[in-house]
Design an enzyme around this catalytic site. Structure first.
Site, mmCIF file in Angstrom:
data_model
loop_
_atom_site.group_PDB
_atom_site.id
_atom_site.type_symbol
_atom_site.label_atom_id
_atom_site.label_comp_id
_atom_site.label_asym_id
_atom_site.label_seq_id
_atom_site.Cartn_x
_atom_site.Cartn_y
_atom_site.Cartn_z
ATOM 1 C CG HIS A 1 9.075 3.687 -8.538
ATOM 2 N ND1 HIS A 1 9.319 4.259 -7.309
ATOM 3 C CD2 HIS A 1 9.874 4.353 -9.410
ATOM 4 C CE1 HIS A 1 10.222 5.224 -7.439
ATOM 5 N NE2 HIS A 1 10.567 5.299 -8.706
ATOM 6 C CG ASP B 1 7.289 4.174 -4.697
ATOM 7 O OD1 ASP B 1 8.429 4.311 -4.191
ATOM 8 O OD2 ASP B 1 7.111 3.813 -5.860
#
Length: 467
Positions: free
Chosen positions: A17, A117
């Site tokens: 990520h 995210d």
């Protein structure tokens, strides 16, 4: 003007990520947008060095990792790389405590946009309090997001209606209106995903973000996931904008990784072009002894050259490989322990294929070099990525037995199928076509191509509309 825009980015605490968010920061900065990339101290230190020409546009904001009272995280653990899967719940709980310094940062800096995210749902309430629009940046495939579905089908009555049991995950959901095999398989795979995502709290997190954000930006391209991107926009009822592949901006550097890696690259340089299989399962999927043995015997049976980047569970022994493996494959393959410079390895002309977990980031890195893919999905979105890549003719998937396990025989068969069969040749052609298309639409001199330009324009228009 674009240079007046300020975007705060909040990735989850996993290298899969963090790194895409870093690459998005670079792409936005190239377009003149000021970016604050927020994470913990150790995770910020893990990121590559900022290009000097972009350093004035990017602020790497490092908050101390919060201490979780009653948790059992290892000392210094700040990312999924540092822990085993059973500790990830504690990592998420500690990471959630970043909401407090994040709120103070937003109060002080007042960014124009917050990019989150798919996990930090606490950012939504903070953004609402300060009347700042949010976009979700997805580092997972559109196919995975389409399978997970709209927010109303991730929890509660909507979930019970559409997905009443693990068995209901074994076929594509009703909103997929084209041929697709993107689904989970029966048995352990279906149970694990159902109780992890839909009944384990992840669905609630993701659903809150997708419901509240203004737009979804996604690390993908229409050339590979066009139909999934269209369906995703339809089921979310909001814009879904692909931002391209966000390839690593710096092509492989000099071989300054130490003497052992110098020897490894020298060995690679002596191999035939496109003959070697790179084997790597990333930083999150730490292999057990049984998995290591099956992969090792599969490589041995395949009789193919290989380079294996081996990361094992913290509690496993160093002598985890079968006793005879190194001798039996001497001269034909190498095993390297721990972290590996994967992008530089994949760029080597000797590499022709990749045996990996079908993680989206690893797929993108392989796509850059048109490698033949052999996929062994282990967890999470890897399951759906693997099905997608097979559907697109870009990969061979290793077959699993009734217990959902990968055997040495199946691994060997899939390796040879991809590397030395006619089907493998067709995969190579498809990979070359996909790589050529990706190179055009993600050209680095164009701020990663037209995709990122369209996204930047959306951000600018959004601020203009508010003003």
């Amino acid at each position: 003007m674009a240079k007046d825009l300020h975007v705060a980015l909040v990735p989850y605490a996993g290298l899969g990520h963090l790194v895409p968010f870093f690459h998005l920061s670079l792409a936005l900065a190239k377009a003149g947008i000021r970016v604050s990339l927020i994470s913990t101290t150790r995770n910020i230190q893990r990121l590559p060095k900022l290009p000097s020409e972009l350093s004035t546009f990017i602020n790497l904001v490092a908050f101390p990792m919060p201490v979780l009272v009653g948790g059992s995280l290892p000392e210094g653990a700040e990312a999924t790389f540092d822990i085993s899967l059973d500790k990830e719940k504690d990592l998420r709980a500690a990471y959630d405590l970043l909401c407090h310094p994040f709120k103070q940062f937003i109060a002080n800096e007042s960014p124009n946009w917050i990019g989150v995210d798919i996990f930090p749902n606490w950012a939504i309430e903070i953004a609402d309090n300060f009347h700042i629009p949010v976009f979700c940046f997805s580092v997972i495939s559109a196919a995975t997001m389409v399978f997970n579905g709209p927010p109303e089908c991730m929890t509660g009555d909507g979930l019970k209606k559409v997905r009443p049991s693990p068995e209901s995950l074994t076929s594509p959901p009703p909103w997929v209106n084209f041929p697709s095999s993107v689904a989970v398989r029966r048995g352990p795979e279906a149970n694990a995903y159902y109780y992890l995502f839909f009944n384990g709290g992840m669905g609630e997190r993701v659903g809150k973000i997708l419901k509240s954000c203004k737009v979804v930006a996604i690390r993908s391209c229409k050339e590979i996931e066009g139909e999934y991107l269209e369906v995703l926009s339809k089921i979310l009822q909001k814009p879904v904008i692909p931002v391209g592949w966000l390839f690593p901006p710096n092509q492989p550097r000099g071989r300054d990784y130490g003497e052992e890696w110098l020897k490894t690259f020298n060995w690679l340089d002596q191999q035939k072009p496109k003959s070697v299989v790179f084997v790597g399962f990333g930083s999150t999927c730490k292999l057990s002894k049984d998995q290591v043995h099956e992969i090792a015997y599969g490589l041995e049976l395949s009789n193919l050259p290989f380079l294996w980047s081996l990361i094992i569970k913290p509690d496993e022994q160093e002598d985890i490989l079968p006793p005879s493996f190194i001798n039996n494959t001497a001269g034909r393959g190498l095993v390297c322990r721990g972290w590996a410079p994967q992008v530089e390895i994949l760029a080597n002309p000797a590499i022709g294929g990749s045996l990996f977990h079908a993680g989206w980031g690893s797929f993108i890195e392989n796509l850059l070099y048109a490698h033949r893919l052999i996929v062994m999905p282990m967890v999470y979105d890897q399951i759906f990525n693997a099905r997608l890549l097979v559907d697109k003719g870009l990969a061979v998937q290793v077959e699993q037995n009734e217990d959902g396990l990968f055997t040495r025989h199946a691994i060997a068969v899939s390796l040879r199928q991809a590397m030395v069969s006619e089907e493998g040749n067709q995969i190579g052609l498809k990979a070359a076509e996909a790589a050529a298309a990706a190179a055009v639409v993600n050209h680095p001199t164009l701020h990663q191509g037209h995709y990122i330009i369209e996204f930047v324009q959306y951000l600018k228009n959004g601020i203009a509309t508010q003003n």
